[in-house]
Scaffold this active site. Structure first.
Site, PDB file in Angstrom:
ATOM      1  N   GLU A   1       0.798  -1.227   0.000  1.00 24.19           N
ATOM      2  CA  GLU A   1       0.000   0.000   0.000  1.00 24.19           C
ATOM      3  C   GLU A   1       0.836   1.285   0.000  1.00 24.19           C
ATOM      4  OE1 GLU A   1      -2.841  -0.355   3.215  1.00 24.19           O
ATOM      5  OE2 GLU A   1      -4.000  -1.865   2.113  1.00 24.19           O
TER       6      GLU A   1
ATOM      7  N   GLU B   1      -6.600  -7.552  -1.335  1.00 28.29           N
ATOM      8  CA  GLU B   1      -6.989  -7.475   0.076  1.00 28.29           C
ATOM      9  C   GLU B   1      -8.457  -7.093   0.166  1.00 28.29           C
ATOM     10  OE1 GLU B   1      -4.944  -5.210   3.060  1.00 28.29           O
ATOM     11  OE2 GLU B   1      -2.954  -5.645   2.240  1.00 28.29           O
TER      12      GLU B   1
END
Length: 408
Positions: A203, A320
């Site tokens: 991320e 995710e």
């Protein structure tokens, strides 16, 4: 006679167990590759259901705890899960892999060796993440602190993307991991088909430049570096999917803000092989009801899928997703309904040439309560959720066999 029958039965069980184990291992032969917007394995389309377990190396560093890793891989394989995303970094702090720049704890590295070896035994491929945007397990803030402590002039954590000293620290780590020779299997990581892909960072975000251009320069440099070391494995960025300036109209798809990434331009880089999205509407749209969150999720998914297919022209993974027990009104049934909705989107788009798989966040072993983050799923305890996951695995496996049978 009774003794002989028992003996035959015993050796029959042993043989079946050995064959089953061999079959799992053989599934890991060959490197996963891409062909247009598909993943392929040994020339056939590759579909999968997978999971996140970031903690595997951390736990495996202590040999007495390795049974937890073995249990999770075995249970995951039994549920049809065939891809796992996990951390290949731990920078500074407790039980660090990289104690300081270029200094490694061999005991922790051997823990990662064990993770890869166990994954192979269970026919599970790995997506190995090389750093973190956040301070958990060190990540980007730790690299900047190392530079600051070495007398390098730094302004903030975003110097990670532009400071040559810090970029050198990161490259050294990448090289150390990719060229590592596994002490259990004897195979260099860069030559091991158990590894499906490398991921540059979990991320990535950049607060000094919301356009995505600063991050784009870093991705280009690091992706080229990774490919110079290893051209066998796939590579991705590790992005959540936030849009930037390439297509301004896409910013309306973001949950009300930007994070310094550009889903389109960041993934158009030639050395990046596939796109990823993450989705946490329960966090990003906190305060919104379930209907609003699901509507956002649908738009988020389909927008990125369309861009991956028509603009970027690379495969996409839903890397995710999950539902937290900390959410207001949470129940096991609500989690199961959420996961099933995501899974059906993945399956239905896979049937029509879309996503090839998803990675639920996250699977844990029994006895890991101190690691719980609200999203944990323990396959041996959470029967209804395990059933939802297994059903999706069967769908994707059937699709895998169907496509392979037709040679598409």
């Amino acid at each position: 006679m009774v003794c002989l029958s028992r003996t035959r039965f015993f050796w029959g069980v042993i043989l079946l167990a050995a064959l089953a184990s061999e079959a799992r291992v053989l599934q890991s032969s060959g490197f996963v590759q891409t062909r247009n917007t598909r993943f392929v394995l040994n020339g056939s389309p590759f579909f999968f259901n997978g999971f996140n377990s970031y903690w595997l190396m951390h736990i495996s560093a202590e040999p007495s705890q390795r049974n937890k890793v073995s249990d999770v891989f075995r249970q995951a394989s039994d549920a049809g899960l065939s891809v796992c995303r996990t951390w290949a970094f731990s920078d500074g702090g407790y039980q660090a892999l990289q104690i300081s720049p270029g200094v490694y704890d061999e005991r922790v590295f051997q823990g990662l060796d064990f993770v890869i070896s166990e994954a192979r035994k269970n026919g599970i491929r790995l997506v190995l993440t090389l750093s973190n945007n956040y301070q958990d397990f060190g990540g980007r803030p730790q690299y900047v602190n190392w530079a600051r402590n070495a007398g390098v002039q730094v302004n903030n954590d975003d110097d990670f993307y532009i400071n040559p000293v810090i970029k050198g620290y990161y490259k050294n780590h990448v090289k150390r991991v990719i060229t590592r020779v596994n002490t259990i299997t004897g195979v260099a990581y860069k030559d091991d088909p158990t590894i499906m892909a490398w991921e540059l960072m979990n991320e990535p975000r950049c607060q000094i430049d919301y356009s995505g251009k600063t991050l784009n320069g870093w991705i280009q440099e690091m992706a080229s570096f990774v490919k110079s070391l290893d051209n066998k494995h796939l590579l991705t960025v590790g992005m959540e999917g936030f849009y930037g300036d390439t297509l301004p109209e896409r910013k309306t798809v973001n949950p009300g803000y930007q994070v310094g990434t550009d889903f389109i331009s960041n993934h158009l880089i030639r050395e990046i092989d596939f796109t990823t999205i993450h989705a946490y509407p329960d966090i990003w749209l906190n305060g919104k009801d379930d209907n609003a969150q699901m509507a956002f999720l649908q738009t988020w998914t389909m927008s990125h899928l369309a861009d991956s297919r028509t603009i970027i022209k690379k495969p996409m993974i839903f890397a995710e997703f999950g539902k937290s027990s900390k959410d207001s009104g949470y129940s096991i049934n609500a989690r199961d309904l959420f996961l099933n909705a995501v899974y059906l989107d993945i399956y239905n788009t896979a049937r029509s040439g879309g996503m090839s798989g998803g990675l639920v966040w996250q699977i844990m072993a029994e006895g890991m309560e101190s690691y719980y983050d609200g999203y944990e799923i323990v396959l041996s305890k959470d029967a209804s959720t395990t059933s939802v996951i297994t059903q999706q695995s069967r769908r994707m496996t059937a699709l895998d066999h169907k496509r392979a049978g037709h040679g598409k």
